[in-house]
Design a protein around this motif. Structure first.
Motif, mmCIF file in Angstrom:
data_model
loop_
_atom_site.group_PDB
_atom_site.id
_atom_site.type_symbol
_atom_site.label_atom_id
_atom_site.label_comp_id
_atom_site.label_asym_id
_atom_site.label_seq_id
_atom_site.Cartn_x
_atom_site.Cartn_y
_atom_site.Cartn_z
ATOM 1 N N GLU A 126 0.840 -1.186 0.000
ATOM 2 C CA GLU A 126 0.000 0.000 0.000
ATOM 3 C C GLU A 126 0.882 1.245 0.000
ATOM 4 O O GLU A 126 1.966 1.245 0.578
ATOM 5 N N VAL A 127 0.370 2.284 -0.638
ATOM 6 C CA VAL A 127 1.134 3.515 -0.748
ATOM 7 C C VAL A 127 0.323 4.654 -0.162
ATOM 8 O O VAL A 127 -0.884 4.726 -0.380
ATOM 9 N N LEU A 128 1.012 5.502 0.582
ATOM 10 C CA LEU A 128 0.370 6.695 1.117
ATOM 11 C C LEU A 128 0.819 7.887 0.291
ATOM 12 O O LEU A 128 1.984 7.969 -0.103
ATOM 13 N N SER A 129 -0.082 8.823 0.053
ATOM 14 C CA SER A 129 0.315 10.036 -0.653
ATOM 15 C C SER A 129 -0.323 11.233 0.029
ATOM 16 O O SER A 129 -1.439 11.160 0.507
ATOM 17 N N GLY A 130 0.440 12.333 0.104
ATOM 18 C CA GLY A 130 -0.088 13.547 0.721
ATOM 19 C C GLY A 130 0.065 14.690 -0.239
ATOM 20 O O GLY A 130 1.053 14.767 -0.985
ATOM 21 N N GLY A 131 -0.917 15.596 -0.262
ATOM 22 C CA GLY A 131 -0.858 16.625 -1.286
ATOM 23 C C GLY A 131 -1.312 17.981 -0.814
ATOM 24 O O GLY A 131 -1.661 18.196 0.354
ATOM 25 N N GLU A 132 -1.282 18.879 -1.751
ATOM 26 C CA GLU A 132 -1.657 20.263 -1.527
ATOM 27 C C GLU A 132 -3.122 20.382 -1.107
ATOM 28 O O GLU A 132 -3.498 21.325 -0.421
ATOM 29 N N ASP A 133 -3.946 19.402 -1.502
ATOM 30 C CA ASP A 133 -5.371 19.462 -1.163
ATOM 31 C C ASP A 133 -5.641 19.118 0.295
ATOM 32 O O ASP A 133 -6.795 19.108 0.735
ATOM 33 N N GLY A 134 -4.565 18.771 1.043
ATOM 34 C CA GLY A 134 -4.737 18.562 2.470
ATOM 35 C C GLY A 134 -5.139 17.157 2.844
ATOM 36 O O GLY A 134 -5.427 16.893 4.001
ATOM 37 N N ALA A 135 -5.169 16.240 1.874
ATOM 38 C CA ALA A 135 -5.599 14.877 2.154
ATOM 39 C C ALA A 135 -4.422 13.917 2.077
ATOM 40 O O ALA A 135 -3.530 14.093 1.262
ATOM 41 N N VAL A 136 -4.465 12.920 2.976
ATOM 42 C CA VAL A 136 -3.528 11.798 2.861
ATOM 43 C C VAL A 136 -4.356 10.629 2.358
ATOM 44 O O VAL A 136 -5.383 10.292 2.946
ATOM 45 N N ARG A 137 -3.947 10.060 1.249
ATOM 46 C CA ARG A 137 -4.723 8.963 0.667
ATOM 47 C C ARG A 137 -3.904 7.685 0.696
ATOM 48 O O ARG A 137 -2.687 7.709 0.474
ATOM 49 N N LEU A 138 -4.621 6.584 0.994
ATOM 50 C CA LEU A 138 -3.982 5.273 1.083
ATOM 51 C C LEU A 138 -4.443 4.453 -0.116
ATOM 52 O O LEU A 138 -5.633 4.336 -0.373
ATOM 53 N N TRP A 139 -3.495 3.970 -0.892
ATOM 54 C CA TRP A 139 -3.804 3.258 -2.127
ATOM 55 C C TRP A 139 -3.381 1.802 -2.007
ATOM 56 O O TRP A 139 -2.308 1.528 -1.494
ATOM 57 N N ASP A 140 -4.248 0.913 -2.518
ATOM 58 C CA ASP A 140 -3.877 -0.498 -2.597
ATOM 59 C C ASP A 140 -3.301 -0.725 -3.981
ATOM 60 O O ASP A 140 -3.969 -0.484 -4.988
ATOM 61 N N LEU A 141 -2.055 -1.223 -4.037
ATOM 62 C CA LEU A 141 -1.407 -1.341 -5.337
ATOM 63 C C LEU A 141 -1.965 -2.510 -6.149
ATOM 64 O O LEU A 141 -1.910 -2.514 -7.364
ATOM 65 N N ARG A 142 -2.481 -3.527 -5.435
ATOM 66 C CA ARG A 142 -2.962 -4.697 -6.181
ATOM 67 C C ARG A 142 -4.233 -4.348 -6.944
ATOM 68 O O ARG A 142 -4.393 -4.704 -8.101
ATOM 69 N N THR A 143 -5.095 -3.611 -6.290
ATOM 70 C CA THR A 143 -6.359 -3.288 -6.947
ATOM 71 C C THR A 143 -6.338 -1.923 -7.599
ATOM 72 O O THR A 143 -7.256 -1.561 -8.316
ATOM 73 N N ALA A 144 -5.309 -1.151 -7.323
ATOM 74 C CA ALA A 144 -5.195 0.198 -7.861
ATOM 75 C C ALA A 144 -6.390 1.052 -7.458
ATOM 76 O O ALA A 144 -6.953 1.778 -8.264
ATOM 77 N N LYS A 145 -6.781 0.926 -6.193
ATOM 78 C CA LYS A 145 -7.931 1.668 -5.693
ATOM 79 C C LYS A 145 -7.533 2.447 -4.451
ATOM 80 O O LYS A 145 -6.647 2.042 -3.714
ATOM 81 N N GLU A 146 -8.270 3.518 -4.240
ATOM 82 C CA GLU A 146 -8.055 4.276 -3.024
ATOM 83 C C GLU A 146 -8.738 3.550 -1.883
ATOM 84 O O GLU A 146 -9.919 3.206 -1.980
ATOM 85 N N VAL A 147 -8.011 3.281 -0.791
ATOM 86 C CA VAL A 147 -8.563 2.503 0.294
ATOM 87 C C VAL A 147 -9.100 3.415 1.385
ATOM 88 O O VAL A 147 -10.137 3.173 1.977
#
Lengths: 694, 341
Positions: free
Chosen positions: B182-203
């Motif tokens: 799983e990958v975490l990403s943080g951005g200018e929009d103020g959100a931290v999103r957790l992604w599942d790489l196998r399904t390529a979906k935001e968890v």
């Protein structure tokens, strides 16, 4: 044996009856007395060997008699006494003999001693004689060596060689037949020949002297003739003047200048010749117009020629030798005996004395403004100085902040990097200064002019740092090699300073002048305004809290000019401290920013302030405008206004605070932030008019 | 520490320009070589400089060994991010990712091996790449930045396999959860999103600024830094630096630091963070400030812990930011010296 005999004698003396014995003794004494001299003679006659035999015999007899007496006594008997008496008499006889022998032996011994003494005295006399002789020999040997070591004066005389002597000397001197065999005579002859030759040479010398005298007189006569020619030639020249004027041929004027130029000191002469040559070359290149009218460079000599001539009359004074001038000073001080302070002051004045002649150089720029340069030569320091003055075609209103721009003190500062003209370029001068108590030349430059390095080079003076030379000679080629670049630099310097001068006038009124050819660099609407433009002192600049980086990076030297700009929009105030390098505009001005809006923001606590600084400082090249980029400073200021606009308009709005934004976003931006440090879109794209990130 | 004397040295045009360039330099990214002996640093002029850590740390280190052994122009724009595989140095900034061979860099022959650009929707401005992340299990690279997407690139073939949509503004940072892909990403929009790489979906999505405890509206919403350790995640930026429990998505510790943080990382039982201000901050998980170690830059953008087992003698912490200097901390207590461009 003697002890035995004495033993025997003792009892005999005791036993014998006194008188007869006495009498006998007396008698023998007188006998002996009478025989004394004969006994002396007897010694010579008697054989000592036989005496010895006699002695031995007597001793044996005595022994025998004694033995018999003892024998008789031991046996005893009546007749024994007679026998003993008989024997006693016999032994007395023997004792007499022994006494006699003893006397003889004594005499012999005395005689032997006398003989030995005599012989010894003889030997001593001979020894003394021998030593005297040896001493005499030694003395004579010394005398001989002294004679051998004697040096004659003639040996020091350098004679002609032997072969040459026989070849050249006349036979009455050489006398070959006599001298060949006899070296003494030969030497004498050679000396004679030497004397002869020397006499001849002395004669020749006298002749030459008289000849010289004659020639000198001739020269004198010719000189007189030539000087009488001068007034006549002058009158001819005078007569030809109207013709020259009529024909527009100013030969005479040029000639006069060259005449004066002869009295220039060497460095000023080199400068004069080279600048004149350069000026003519420039004039020829623009041959479309008549050469005399469009002269961008004119050279003239100023000052009193007579004073210069006076300087040269006593030949030892013409040399700017320090020892000479020192001696001269000593004389003057002796005469007046002033106080020590005045004395030092006089010495200083003497050391900093300028040559009475100076070279004026007028450099005309395109807009008819003229740079007047006056070059002086400090005779005792062997350096050149320059004073500069700028005149413009139209009268300038001098803005307050532009005070230093055209001041003679700083207008030519750092023409070449680091050449601030406050130190003497001649390393030898420091020692001269130490003598008279001058700390640096800096205190005197206002009065004397600046000794810039390029001035020395134009005068052909070169002072190498590695190997200081005693005499520095003015070199034409050095001057020529620096002429063109220096003249170009001078021109650009004056032009950029004049441009700055004009710009400062409007900057002080809060207007950033943007020329039409630079308009494309900025959006049409710029809201931020420049409200203040003042010059500040170097010390004040270094004390500002937001200029530490520049000072630490070594970009804030004391030769730079310092300014403070204030840009305002609404409640936001942006202070900009500006370092203007004297090498402007090839070296860009450096801005340091401090924004007062919602707290104080500098490059230390706001990345976007940092970015704004780098926009004007590092990306200055796109702001240069058309060459020669005189618009750089104003473009940078205008850019700063634009950057402030962008900064304020893109500042993210705090949702929690009520009310509208102070600065509504009017600029068109693709994105507000970019990258890890959340940069704002500071780059302006010209034709489309939007802002993007760099 | 390299600092020019504040004396009037005669400077020519070129020297002044170079001095100004150094003065306005920002070092955005740093990365340690696979052998652990070299450090690459990328600045805002697109240059990458290679420093020899082993030379600078050795006992006979001179002033020269604190200068880069080689500097090369890598990109036209700033170098925002760099990662190393076992052979390559990957650098990104102005929309492209470039690969360089470490072996060649060290031989000073710097030619790019390949360059790739993620499929952007055409735009006036080429979006930048702010973060690179290696996923060793898949042998792939995740790029994120200006176009608000996460692009996955297969390192074997060099093709972009998928793009993850979701962020509404540009992405600052990425972090990988090692155990589950799983990958975490943080951005200018103020959100931290957790992604599942196998399904390529935001968890999972955590909108940090919406939590009152850590929201700081005057600083903005943006998430500038992110780090994760199994169930724990620490993030900071406009909102306060906060430790989160991921499964329950609740903030557990809020670290009392006013200045926005630009880099954060877990180190043993500590959290190291840096941002606006001169100091590297060391935090206990409970929220206590353990230490603040001052560096030489007015602001820091990146920290790098050299934990390569190959070079234990070069185990240092390096910090870089708004200056031309990379500060080297031999232990966490104090700054030993600075490497300088």
């Amino acid at each position: 044996m003697s002890s035995e005999s004495s033993k025997k004698r003792k009892p005999k003396v005791i036993r014998s009856d006194g008188a007869p014995a006495e009498g006998k003794r007396n008698r023998s004494d007188t006998e002996q007395e009478g025989k004394y001299y004969s006994e002396e003679a007897e010694v010579d006659r008697r054989d000592p060997g036989r005496d010895y035999e006699l002695y031995k015999y007597t001793c044996q007899e005595l022994q025998r008699l004694m033995a018999e007496i003892q024998d008789l006594k031991s046996r005893g008997g009546k007749d024994a006494a007679v026998e003993i008496e008989d024997r006693r008499i016999q032994s007395c006889v023997h004792f007499m003999i022994l006494k006699k022998l003893n006397r003889l032996a004594h005499i012999r011994l005395k005689k032997g001693r006398d003989q030995t003494h005599e012989a010894k005295q003889k030997v001593d006399a001979y020894h003394l004689q021998l030593q005297n002789l040896l001493y005499e020999v030694m003395h004579l040997q010394k005398e001989i060596t002294k004679c051998l070591e004697f040096k004659s004066k003639h040996e020091e005389i350098d004679l002609v060689s032997l072969e040459e002597f026989y070849k050249e000397a006349p036979p009455d001197i050489s006398k070959a037949e006599v001298t060949m065999g006899d070296p003494h005579q030969q030497t004498l002859a050679r000396l004679d020949w030497e004397l002869e030759q020397r006499k001849r040479l002395a004669e020749k010398y006298r002749e030459c002297l008289s000849n010289k005298e004659k020639i000198l007189k001739e020269i004198e006569v010719k000189k007189e003739y030539l000087s009488s020619l001068q007034p006549r030639l002058n009158s001819i020249m005078q007569a030809s003047l109207p013709v020259q004027e009529y024909l527009f041929m100013p030969f005479d004027q040029a000639h006069k200048q060259y005449e004066t130029a002869r009295h220039l000191p060497p460095p000023l002469y080199v400068l004069f010749v080279q600048t004149t040559a350069y000026g003519q070359a420039c004039a020829h290149m623009k041959s479309s117009q008549p050469p005399r009218q469009d002269k961008t460079l004119s050279v003239a000599i100023e000052g009193s020629v007579d004073e210069a001539k006076a300087l040269f009359k006593p030949p030892e004074d013409s040399q700017d030798d320090e020892s000479d001038s020192d001696a001269e000073e000593e004389q003057t001080t002796k005469r007046r005996r002033p106080t020590l302070g005045v004395q030092l002051d006089d010495k200083r004045k003497e050391m900093l004395k300028r040559h009475p002649l100076s070279v004026m150089l007028d450099l005309k720029c395109k807009d008819d403004s003229v740079l007047h340069l006056t070059f002086y030569y400090l005779m005792n320091l062997n350096i050149m100085t320059v004073k500069a003055k700028v005149t413009t075609a139209t009268e300038l209103i001098t803005p307050i902040s532009a005070g230093d721009l055209l001041s003679p003190d700083s207008v030519l500062s750092c023409l070449y990097p680091g050449d601030h003209g406050k130190k003497t370029p001649n390393p030898a001068n420091q020692y001269q200064f130490d003598k008279v108590g001058i700390l640096t030349l800096r205190d005197y430059v206002l009065d004397l002019g600046h000794p810039y390095l390029w001035v020395q080079k134009l005068g052909g003076l070169h002072f190498p740092k590695e190997q200081p030379q005693h005499t520095v000679i003015a070199d034409h080629s050095l001057s020529a090699s620096h002429m063109e670049t220096t003249m170009k630099l001078l021109k650009t310097r004056v032009q950029s300073r004049l441009a700055l001068h004009k710009q400062f006038a409007s900057l002080e009124h809060g207007i950033v002048p943007v020329t039409s050819d630079c308009q494309y660099l900025f959006p049409a609407k710029v809201v931020s305004r420049l409200v203040k433009w003042v010059s500040i002192a170097h010390e004040d600049y270094t004390e500002l809290h937001f200029t530490k980086d520049i000072v630490e990076a070594g970009l804030a030297g004391d030769t730079n000019l310092y300014y403070m700009a204030l840009v305002e929009r609404g409640t936001a105030k942006l202070q900009a401290a500006v370092v203007l390098n004297p090498g402007y505009s090839s070296i860009p001005p450096v801005f340091q920013l401090c924004l007062n809006w919602k707290g104080e923001k500098t490059n230390n606590n706001d990345d976007n302030i940092r970015a704004m600084e780098s926009e004007v400082n590092v990306c200055y090249k796109e702001l240069c405008g058309p060459r020669p980029s005189h618009q750089l400073l104003t473009n940078q200021l205008q850019r700063l206004c634009v950057l402030l606009d962008v900064y304020l308009e893109t500042e993210s709005h705090d949702d929690s605070v009520e009310g509208p934004k102070e600065f509504p976003q009017e600029k068109m931006c693709l994105r507000l932030f970019r990258g890890p440090s959340r940069m704002k879109p500071f780059k302006y794209n010209h034709p489309q008019g939007f802002f993007s990130h760099r | 520490m390299e600092r020019a004397m504040p004396q009037a040295v005669p400077l020519g045009q070129m020297e002044v320009f170079q001095a100004l360039q150094r003065l306005h330099m920002i070092i955005f990214s740093q990365n340690v070589s696979p052998c652990g002996k070299f450090l690459a640093a990328g600045n805002n002029y697109g240059q990458i400089a290679i420093f020899s850590l082993s030379a600078a740390l050795s006992s006979e280190a001179k002033e020269e060994s604190k200068k880069p052994m080689v500097t090369f122009q890598a990109h036209d724009g700033p170098v925002y991010s760099m990662v190393s595989t076992d052979r390559h140095l990957l650098s990104a900034g102005d929309g492209e990712v470039k690969a360089w061979l470490w072996a060649e860099i060290l031989k000073k022959g710097c030619k790019e091996l390949w360059r790739r650009q993620p499929p952007y929707r055409t735009s006036l401005e080429v979006p930048e790449i702010n973060a690179l992340l290696l996923v060793p299990k898949e042998n792939s690279l995740i790029l994120a930045g200006g176009d608000c997407q996460l692009h996955t690139m297969d390192l074997e073939t060099g093709t972009f396999t998928r793009a993850l949509w979701g962020h509404t503004d540009y992405i600052h940072c990425l972090a990988l959860r090692e155990r589950s892909p799983e990958v975490l990403s943080g951005g200018e929009d103020g959100a931290v999103r957790l992604w599942d790489l196998r399904t390529a979906k935001e968890v999972q999505t955590i909108e940090v600024y919406k939590h009152e405890e850590c929201s700081r509206p005057h600083n903005g919403r943006w998430i500038g830094c992110l780090a994760t350790d199994s169930d724990w995640m620490v993030c900071g930026g406009g909102p306060a630096l906060t430790l989160w429990h991921l499964r329950s998505s609740t903030p557990t510790t809020i670290f009392p630091m006013r200045a926005p943080q630009k880099h954060v990382t877990f180190y043993q039982d500590l959290i190291l963070s840096a941002g606006q201000g001169r100091c590297v901050n060391q935090w206990q998980l409970s929220g206590e400030l353990k230490a603040q170690v001052p560096g030489s830059s007015p602001g820091l953008l990146s920290l790098s812990l050299n934990q390569q087992p190959a070079a234990p003698e070069c185990k240092v912490l390096t910090a870089a930011g708004n200056s031309c200097r990379v500060d080297v901390f031999t232990n966490l207590g104090y700054r030993a010296f600075s490497l300088s461009f």
